[in-house]
Structure formats: structure tokens, C-alpha cells
Design an enzyme around this catalytic site. Structure first.
Site, PDB file in Angstrom:
ATOM      1  N   ARG A 146     -10.006 -11.742   1.595  1.00 28.75           N
ATOM      2  CA  ARG A 146     -10.815 -12.817   1.014  1.00 28.75           C
ATOM      3  C   ARG A 146     -10.105 -14.167   1.098  1.00 28.75           C
ATOM      4  NH1 ARG A 146     -11.190  -9.567  -4.506  1.00 28.75           N
ATOM      5  NH2 ARG A 146     -10.815  -7.918  -2.979  1.00 28.75           N
TER       6      ARG A 146
ATOM      7  N   LYS B 216       0.842  -1.192   0.000  1.00 34.79           N
ATOM      8  CA  LYS B 216       0.000   0.000   0.000  1.00 34.79           C
ATOM      9  C   LYS B 216       0.879   1.244   0.000  1.00 34.79           C
ATOM     10  CE  LYS B 216      -3.982  -1.809   2.614  1.00 34.79           C
ATOM     11  NZ  LYS B 216      -4.980  -1.715   1.540  1.00 34.79           N
TER      12      LYS B 216
HETATM   13  N1  BES Z   1      -8.182  -3.877   4.120  1.00 33.16           N
HETATM   14  C1  BES Z   1      -8.287  -3.476   2.770  1.00 33.16           C
HETATM   15  C2  BES Z   1      -9.588  -2.730   2.460  1.00 33.16           C
HETATM   16  C3  BES Z   1      -9.751  -1.383   3.114  1.00 33.16           C
HETATM   17  C4  BES Z   1      -9.327  -0.240   2.470  1.00 33.16           C
HETATM   18  C5  BES Z   1     -10.378  -1.266   4.335  1.00 33.16           C
HETATM   19  C6  BES Z   1      -9.501   0.994   3.073  1.00 33.16           C
HETATM   20  C7  BES Z   1     -10.556  -0.032   4.938  1.00 33.16           C
HETATM   21  C8  BES Z   1     -10.116   1.106   4.298  1.00 33.16           C
HETATM   22  C9  BES Z   1      -8.223  -4.704   1.857  1.00 33.16           C
HETATM   23  O1  BES Z   1      -7.422  -5.728   2.308  1.00 33.16           O
HETATM   24  C10 BES Z   1      -7.669  -4.247   0.559  1.00 33.16           C
HETATM   25  O2  BES Z   1      -6.547  -3.846   0.548  1.00 33.16           O
HETATM   26  N2  BES Z   1      -8.473  -4.340  -0.510  1.00 33.16           N
HETATM   27  C11 BES Z   1      -8.030  -3.936  -1.799  1.00 33.16           C
HETATM   28  C12 BES Z   1      -8.488  -4.988  -2.774  1.00 33.16           C
HETATM   29  C13 BES Z   1      -7.875  -4.850  -4.150  1.00 33.16           C
HETATM   30  C14 BES Z   1      -6.382  -5.030  -4.085  1.00 33.16           C
HETATM   31  C15 BES Z   1      -8.492  -5.875  -5.075  1.00 33.16           C
HETATM   32  C16 BES Z   1      -8.667  -2.576  -2.110  1.00 33.16           C
HETATM   33  O3  BES Z   1      -9.789  -2.315  -1.684  1.00 33.16           O
HETATM   34  O4  BES Z   1      -7.997  -1.776  -2.738  1.00 33.16           O
HETATM   35 MN    MN Z   2      -5.429  -5.493   1.775  1.00 33.81          MN
END
Ligand code: BES
Ligand code: MN
Ligand code: ZN
Length: 502
Positions: free
Chosen positions: A354, A280
């Protein structure tokens, strides 16, 4: 110090307290106890005083006036707004009670006539419950790492009202229930607010054991060896980049008498989500200690089932790990085999929730529950779709989806039904495995995540709640504080208590 909330049928003017809180409707129309409060605060001048201070009676607004004319045993009167009289709901009372608790954070005792301001037709138990929840949740602050921070000095709230013995009994029960449920929400908030560095998977599991012991739950903790034996390939894959081992926690609540159903709760427990090798941004990582909000909600909700005499068998499934990059981390393109045998191509290591939920859902299904609900801070896409205050609700079964939505509506936690169309399934089909963990392209990311999870629930009625937005508040709210909100704890408790087989 926790706040004790008791009820009393005393007349408001007789109660000795630092503060007496009186409801006021929009247009400065005073609620129960209003006329004596007016007399105690200088009579006719009160309205002009409120006008001068800009107090209109909007929901959750407050104004405090010292008692100048006597006639009231309390030292001061706080008027708390309820908004338009005909628009008052239980949540209005929750918000107003929270405002009173915050206004009273420098005193010790408050008496209030808020119980008498319930919406038309609401039973006194529910009104009392909402007031108790509002007081506790409004007073909450996370001060563990602020040694200079002063917690509220409020220790006692007296809820005035009642009438006959049946009403008094219902009020007492409602206050107790509201206090217990708010305690669970606060437990979830504390877990969510705890930094990732001091709440590893091992720490969370240890806390679950402690909480379970104190609240009559059977707790089973699977360590890494057990997780390997059970072939939880998703959890092991996500954990590969970490220096901390994973855990899997199973919580079991068995009601004392014949169970009226059998429900499974599953919560995403990523104790910190860096994204893994699909790292991230620094900004994106800032709040990622909250990525175990689903797990916290499951543990917290289950911790109160015995106290409120839930009649349904409830089993919780909590996969726990952080998601870190390292030389041993899972690589984009790697294939993992989930507990139920399905293979997953990991194209984005940041779509880790997931993967661990796939194992947890598989295990839940093996225990043959009547229905499953999972909670996960799963996708930023869900926040794009619904904003930060509404959870996405995905259901494989209409009746079960409606049951969850109805429970959420009763607790005033915002959830909105989302589609899970079969024709988007091609978006998660992989070239090399059964499915892939990130959809083709960014669009519909909350939906492709839900479609992914659906692969692991078989034919059991299932609801998935994407709580990425509401699990965390970006600023203080009516009864939320900036940070972990404990979202969905109240809905889960309500759902477990009112559950009927879908
Ligand atoms: N934990 C995150 C989702 C999230 C983002 C929760 C912001 C709370 C605030 C999750 O694990 C994630 O990173 N999801 C990705 C999925 C993508 C890589 C397909 C996302 O939402 O960008
Ligand atoms: Mn994530
Ligand atoms: Zn995550």
C-alpha cells in the site's frame, strides 16, 4: 517454440494430424465429428472402452484411442470432455482446449472440432478466441531453470469448422486475438515465476523497456534520483532496507486514431517481499517472489493493446522494489510522506504494498485519467475472506466497479465485490500521522488496505483488485500451472477494449 493455431474448413476425417480431438458431453454423447470418430475407433466397442477406462465426458477429461479402422487421416483420436451440453460456456472450451494441448504434448500436430462446440448464441470469434487461449495456456510450463525439462512438442493446432466467408474471417480473427492475449498471460506468468534474486526492480524495468519497444508503448523509467525528485516517499521508504535501487515505470499506449477514453492501470511491483523488519516467517516468504504479479499483469496486458487494436488511451504505473530488512530499513513507527503530501505511520513494514501503491496512485491521479484500476497481491486477509481463487474487488464508484466485474465475468476470472465502509476508516487513523499502514487488529485486513489506498485516488473513479490469492496457483489447474497464473491479464485486456467512461 510457440504453437501456431490455424483454421480449416476441411472435413475432420480428411485432416492429416497426429491426433484428432473430438468433444464429448457428459454421458459419453459425442460432439462434432463423433460418429466418424466412433467408426474409426472400432465402432460399437467405443462406448464399452470408454466405460472401462472410466471416461464420462467430465470437463477437461481426455481419453485417446488409436485409429484402427481407417476412414480418418489422423493417427489417433482424443476425446475431450465438455461436461453437460447445456452448461457449456466459453470457459468450458478454454479448459477443454487446454486439456487437448496437454494430452498432445508428445506429438506435433492436432486437429480439433472444438470450434463446433460453442455455447448457444456465442459468436464464432469468441469461441475461436477461447479455444486459442486454452491451447496456449494449457501448454505453458516454466522450464527456464529445468534444463532437463522437455517443453511440449506440439507446434500446430488446426481448428476445424467455419462455413461461410464471414464465419471463417471471424474465426481467424478470434484465433489471432486469443493467441495474442494468451501470449500476454504467458509473459506475465514468466515474470511472476522468475525468482526474486534474478528479477530486481532494475531488471523488471529493463524488461519493460524491451517489451514496450516491441509492442509500441512509450516507456519511461524513473531511477532513484528521479524518484527522490518526485518525492515518492512510500517507494523510497520500502526500498530503504534493500541493497538494490527502486524503479518506477510508466507505460503509455496511445491509440492510432482519436482515443475513446483515458484509463490508468496501476500494479504492485514488489519483486520480493520478506516483510522487512516485520519479517515474515520462512513459510510466509516462500512464495513472495510473486509479489509483483500486479505489475506483471499491467505490463503484460499493455503489451498486447496495439496488436488487438485497442481504441482507448491506457497509461500504466508500476512502482518497483523489493522489501528487505537491514540496518537501513524503515522501522516500525517511522513516518513517510507520500507523493500527494499525506503522511503515513509505518507500524508494520510487511504492509509495504500500500505504501508504494500510494505513490503510484497519486501520480496516476495527477495525469487526470477518467478511471483507475489497481492490481496488487495486497493482503493475506483477502485470501482468508475469498479463498485462493477469487480476487477482492473494491470500487469507489459503482458503475466503474460493475464495468470491471462484467469484464472479469466475460473472461471467467473470478472477482467478488467487497465493501469499503466509511465506518472502518477509524481503523487506519494514526496517533502521529494522517493514517497508519496496518489496521488496528487483524480483522478486515483486505478492507483496511483498500481504505488506505482510497486516500490517494481523489475523486477519480477507482477500482482496487486484491489478487493475493488467484495470482498464484498452489497446484496445476485446467489451464493454470502451479505458480504464477497471469491472473487479471485477460480481464485488463477485455476492460481496455470495451472501456466506456464511468
Ligand atoms: N504480499 C503480502 C500479501 C500476500 C500474502 C500476498 C500472502 C500473497 C500471499 C503483503 O505485502 C503483506 O504482507 N500483507 C500483510 C499486511 C499486514 C501486515 C497488515 C498481510 O496480509 O499479512
Ligand atoms: Mn508484505
Ligand atoms: Zn507484499
Amino acid at each position: 517454440m510457440t504453437i501456431s493455431i490455424t483454421s480449416s474448413t476441411s472435413a475432420p476425417e480428411k485432416v492429416k494430424a497426429d491426433m484428432l480431438a473430438i468433444p464429448v458431453y457428459e454421458g459419453r454423447e459425442l460432439g462434432v465429428g463423433g460418429e466418424l470418430a466412433r467408426a474409426a475407433c472400432g465402432g460399437a466397442g467405443l462406448d464399452a472402452f470408454m466405460v472401462g477406462a472410466g471416461f464420462e465426458g467430465k470437463v477437461g477429461s481426455t481419453i485417446t484411442v488409436p485409429v484402427s479402422n481407417g476412414g480418418v487421416a489422423a493417427a489417433a483420436i482424443t476425446f475431450v470432455g465438455l461436461g453437460k451440453r447445456e452448461a457449456v460456456t466459453l470457459d468450458t472450451l478454454r479448459r477443454a482446449a487446454a486439456a487437448v494441448a496437454r494430452r498432445a504434448n508428445k506429438v506435433t500436430t492436432v486437429a480439433t472440432t472444438l470450434l463446433g462446440a460453442g455455447p448457444e448464441g456465442a459468436d464464432s470469434g469468441s469461441v475461436a478466441q477461447a479455444v486459442a487461449e486454452g491451447v496456449h495456456l494449457g501448454a505453458y510450463e516454466f522450464l527456464r531453470y529445468k534444463p532437463e525439462g522437455k517443453p511440449t512438442s506440439l507446434t500446430k493446432v488446426v481448428a476445424l469448422g467455419g462455413g461461410n466467408a464471414a464465419v471463417v474471417k471471424a474465426v481467424k480473427a478470434g484465433l489471432a486475438r486469443g493467441s495474442a492475449i494468451a501470449g500476454a498471460v504467458i509473459r506475465a506468468r514468466d515474470l511472476v515465476n522468475e525468482p526474486g534474486g534474478s528479477l530486481s526492480a532494475v531488471d523488471f524495468a529493463a524488461d519493460a523497456v524491451k517489451v514496450g519497444k516491441a509492442s509500441g508503448l512509450k516507456v519511461t523509467v524513473l531511477d532513484e534520483a528521479a524518484i527522490k525528485r518526485l518525492k515518492l516517499g512510500g517507494l523510497l521508504g520500502v526500498n530503504r532496507g534493500s541493497t538494490e535501487p527502486p524503479r518506477f515505470v510508466k507505460l503509455e499506449y496511445v491509440p492510432p486514431k482519436q482515443a475513446k477514453g483515458n484509463l490508468a492501470l496501476v500494479g504492485k511491483g514488489v519483486t520480493f517481499d520478506s516483510g522487512g523488519l516485520s519479517l515474515k516467517t520462512a513459510d510466509g516468504m516462500e512464495t513472495m517472489k510473486t509479489d509483483m504479479s500486479g505489475a506483471a499483469a499491467v505490463l503484460a496486458a499493455m503489451s498486447v493493446l496495439s496488436a488487438i487494436d485497442c481504441r482507448v488511451k491506457v497509461t500504466g504505473y508500476i512502482p518497483l522494489t523489493d522489501n528487505m530488512p537491514s540496518g537501513s530499513a524503515v522501522k516500525p513507527g517511522d513516518v513517510l510522506r507520500i507523493r500527494n503530501g499525506k503522511t503515513v505511520e509505518v507500524l508494520n513494514t510487511d504492509a509495504e504494498g500500500r505504501l508504494i501503491l500510494a505513490d503510484a496512485l497519486s501520480l496516476a491521479v495527477e495525469d487526470e485519467p477518467e478511471a483507475i484500476i489497481d492490481l496488487a497481491t495486497l493482503t493475506g486477509a483477502c485470501m482468508v475472506a475469498l479463498g485462493s481463487d477469487i480476487a477482492g474487488l473494491f470500487a469507489s464508484h459503482d458503475g466503474w466497479g460493475q464495468q470491471v466485474k462484467a469484464a472479469a465475468d466475460r473472461t471467467a476470472e473470478s472477482m467478488w465485490p467487497m465493501p469499503m465502509p466509511e465506518f472502518y476508516k477509524p481503523l487506519i487513523v494514526s496517533d502521529v500521522a494522517d493514517i497508519k499502514n496496518s489496521g488496528a487488529g487483524r480483522y478486515g485486513g483486505a478492507i483496511t488496505a483498500a481504505l488506505f489506498l482510497r486516500e490517494f485516488v481523489g475523486s477519480v473513479p477507482w477500482v482496487h483488485l486484491d489478487i493475493a490469492g488467484p495470482a498464484r496457483a498452489a497446484s496445476d489447474g485446467a489451464y493454470n500451472r502451479k505458480g504464477g497464473t497471469g491472473f487479471a491479464v485477460r480481464t485488463l485486456v477485455e476492460l481496455c477494449c470495451s472501456y466506456s467512461k464511468p
